[in-house]
Design an enzyme around this catalytic site. Structure first.
Site, PDB file in Angstrom:
ATOM      1  N   PRO A 276      -0.028 -40.397 -51.319  1.00 49.92           N
ATOM      2  CA  PRO A 276       0.603 -41.506 -50.606  1.00 49.92           C
ATOM      3  C   PRO A 276       1.064 -42.609 -51.565  1.00 49.92           C
ATOM      4  O   PRO A 276       0.380 -42.918 -52.539  1.00 49.92           O
ATOM      5  CB  PRO A 276      -0.517 -42.031 -49.703  1.00 49.92           C
ATOM      6  CG  PRO A 276      -1.775 -41.703 -50.444  1.00 49.92           C
ATOM      7  CD  PRO A 276      -1.501 -40.427 -51.202  1.00 49.92           C
ATOM      8  N   CYS A 346      27.184 -60.885 -56.519  1.00 52.34           N
ATOM      9  CA  CYS A 346      28.604 -60.838 -56.145  1.00 52.34           C
ATOM     10  C   CYS A 346      28.981 -59.510 -55.503  1.00 52.34           C
ATOM     11  O   CYS A 346      29.791 -58.741 -56.047  1.00 52.34           O
ATOM     12  CB  CYS A 346      29.460 -61.102 -57.375  1.00 52.34           C
ATOM     13  SG  CYS A 346      29.004 -62.658 -58.123  1.00 52.34           S
ATOM     14  N   GLU A 347      28.326 -59.196 -54.390  1.00 49.13           N
ATOM     15  CA  GLU A 347      28.631 -57.997 -53.604  1.00 49.13           C
ATOM     16  C   GLU A 347      28.262 -58.310 -52.168  1.00 49.13           C
ATOM     17  O   GLU A 347      27.209 -58.898 -51.918  1.00 49.13           O
ATOM     18  CB  GLU A 347      27.746 -56.811 -54.037  1.00 49.13           C
ATOM     19  CG  GLU A 347      28.062 -56.262 -55.372  1.00 49.13           C
ATOM     20  CD  GLU A 347      27.723 -54.774 -55.475  1.00 49.13           C
ATOM     21  OE1 GLU A 347      27.679 -54.093 -54.441  1.00 49.13           O
ATOM     22  OE2 GLU A 347      27.508 -54.336 -56.607  1.00 49.13           O
TER      23      GLU A 347
HETATM   24  C1  LIG Z   1       7.855 -40.217 -53.452  1.00 52.16           C
HETATM   25  C2  LIG Z   1       6.837 -39.170 -53.480  1.00 52.16           C
HETATM   26  C3  LIG Z   1       5.583 -39.375 -52.917  1.00 52.16           C
HETATM   27  C4  LIG Z   1       5.205 -40.640 -52.177  1.00 52.16           C
HETATM   28  O1  LIG Z   1       5.836 -40.774 -50.946  1.00 52.16           O
HETATM   29  P1  LIG Z   1       5.446 -41.974 -49.972  1.00 52.16           P
HETATM   30  O2  LIG Z   1       6.411 -41.863 -48.854  1.00 52.16           O
HETATM   31  O3  LIG Z   1       5.608 -43.220 -50.740  1.00 52.16           O
HETATM   32  O4  LIG Z   1       4.047 -41.756 -49.541  1.00 52.16           O
HETATM   33  C5  LIG Z   1       4.634 -38.371 -53.032  1.00 52.16           C
HETATM   34  N1  LIG Z   1       4.919 -37.213 -53.673  1.00 52.16           N
HETATM   35  C6  LIG Z   1       6.122 -36.974 -54.219  1.00 52.16           C
HETATM   36  C7  LIG Z   1       6.363 -35.698 -54.911  1.00 52.16           C
HETATM   37  C8  LIG Z   1       7.125 -37.938 -54.137  1.00 52.16           C
HETATM   38  O5  LIG Z   1       8.318 -37.689 -54.683  1.00 52.16           O
END
Ligand SMILES: *Cc1c(COP(=O)(O)O)cnc(C)c1O
Length: 421
Positions: A276, A346-347
């Site tokens: 996570p 500036c966008e």
């Molecule tokens: C980005 C990613 C995560 C984390 O995803 P979350 O949505 O931030 O929990 C975990 N594993 C891999 C391989 C990722 O690319």
């Protein structure tokens, strides 16, 4: 739940008044709450206690070394996607045995650095990567622990740009090709198969796509074991979403997620890893900014801030919503009016929110973007030559700058003019 609450009418991070940090550090700045990071990590760690497990924080969500040390000291592993992230995890004191290396484009240099420094496993995403890893490992007389990332062809039903588990996405090995790739892996020198990896996307607000993917992984585990592979570890990826809008129904909790994990793969007796990022870090951070101008026209009112899309790109990149709250709590019953909240870049993409209801605000007033802990500071740039936004960590009544704002001179010193010019 987080630890950014009003106390005596002023928004605090834990026991620290955010306006105090603003006075000392200047705006804009990111501020993280150690208590919230800790709480979110523990929610996962406790919920998975039914099995041998490791919660590997996805470093790409928030990669400041102080934050990684905080999580690493709690026992977290790390999921890294580059040599730079691997170096950050090690600098934070996380042992290699707790670092998982993911990503579709690992270079041989990155593989070698992780093999030499120590690594828990490589999540390998393609046949060419597997062969390259075998060559690098045998060249170093080392063995690379490997899980193959499978693509289960499941629609995560999230934003197009962060969906990773469908056939058309660049990630992983098609699940029907997995047995052939595992057979190849088992035959390659320098490779030791330890498990299966899957990650289907980010900001999932429904458990159903996870469940579909994990059921496929469970079937594959049985099939691969029957073919003689020692599948002892399942890396189930990250992806659980967070509530970005206070008023919306909250997504499933880590405990709900963990029950589904137990239901789908618990019977296999594997060690469980999860990765996570957003759920641990997202609501653990805010971006604090000041109002520079209030610009009014016949039909619109723009609140122009000193933070821009270069500091927080999620609204411009994903159309993402962040709750925006004044640091001074508005009195009950105050009239709210519609504002377009914008930065100085500036966008026209440098727009954080349109027709957002806010109390009257003017130059010098401070406000905070909530849910700005993940995919926020890590995506900041110096576009428009705006100094990289600093980061602050709060724990209880203490705070510290954990990444300083560079001076303009430091920024200029990174450029060089060739002699021949
Ligand atoms: C980005 C990613 C995560 C984390 O995803 P979350 O949505 O931030 O929990 C975990 N594993 C891999 C391989 C990722 O690319």
């Amino acid at each position: 739940m987080d630890h950014f609450l009003y106390r005596d009418g002023r928004l605090h991070a834990e026991d620290v008044d955010l306006a105090t940090i603003a006075a000392e550090v200047g705006t804009p700045f990111y501020c993280y709450s150690a208590a919230t990071l800790t709480r979110h990590y523990r929610l996962f760690d406790d919920a998975l206690s039914f099995a041998d497990h490791l919660v590997c924080f996805a470093v790409k969500a928030l990669s400041n070394v102080a934050v990684l040390k905080l999580l690493g000291d709690l026992g977290a592993g790390m999921d890294v996607v580059s040599g730079g992230e691997y170096a950050r995890a090690r600098a934070a004191g996380v042992p290699g045995a707790r670092i998982v290396f993911s990503g579709v484009g690992k270079t041989r240099e990155e593989m070698a650095r992780a093999l030499e420094g120590g690594v828990r496993q490589f999540n390998v995403e393609s046949a060419p990567e597997l062969r390259a890893l075998s060559e690098v490992a045998t060249g170093l007389c080392l063995t690379a622990p490997v899980a193959l990332r499978v693509n289960p062809d499941v629609d995560a039903r999230t934003h197009e740009k962060i969906s990773t588990g469908r056939k058309q996405d660049k990630f992983g090995i098609a699940i029907e090709d997995a047995p052939a790739r595992y057979a190849e892996a088992a035959a390659l020198p320098g490779i030791e198969v330890v498990g299966i990896d899957v990650h289907i996307g980010s900001q999932l607000i429904d458990l159903d796509p996870f469940e579909q993917a994990y059921r496929k992984v469970a079937e594959l585990t049985v099939e691969l074991r029957a073919q003689g592979h020692d599948i002892r570890r399942l890396d189930l990826g990250g992806g659980l979403g967070i509530p970005y809008q206070r008023d919306n129904a909250p997504p499933p909790l880590p405990a709900d997620y963990a029950r589904m994990v137990e239901r789908t793969v618990g019977h296999l007796g594997c060690e469980i890893e999860i990765e996570p990022g957003r759920l641990v870090a997202g609501n653990s951070g805010v971006l604090v900014a000041s109002v520079v101008y209030l610009k009014e026209a016949a039909e619109r009112r723009w609140l122009i801030l000193d933070a821009g899309m270069n500091d927080l790109i999620r609204p411009a990149m994903y159309g993402a919503h962040h709750d925006i709250v004044p640091l001074a709590e508005p009195p009950a019953g105050v009239d709210l009016t519609e504002h377009d909240v914008v930065g100085p870049v500036c966008e026209s993409a440098d727009t954080f929110a349109r027709t957002r209801l806010l109390p009257p605000m003017g130059p010098g007033d401070l406000l905070a973007f909530r849910s700005a802990g993940a995919y926020a500071a890590v995506m900041a740039s110096e576009y428009n030559s705006r100094p990289l936004v600093p980061e602050v960590l709060v724990r209880g009544d203490q705070f510290a700058v954990i990444r300083a704002r560079p001076t303009i001179d430091e920024m200029l010193a990174r450029d060089s003019i060739p002699e021949w010019l």
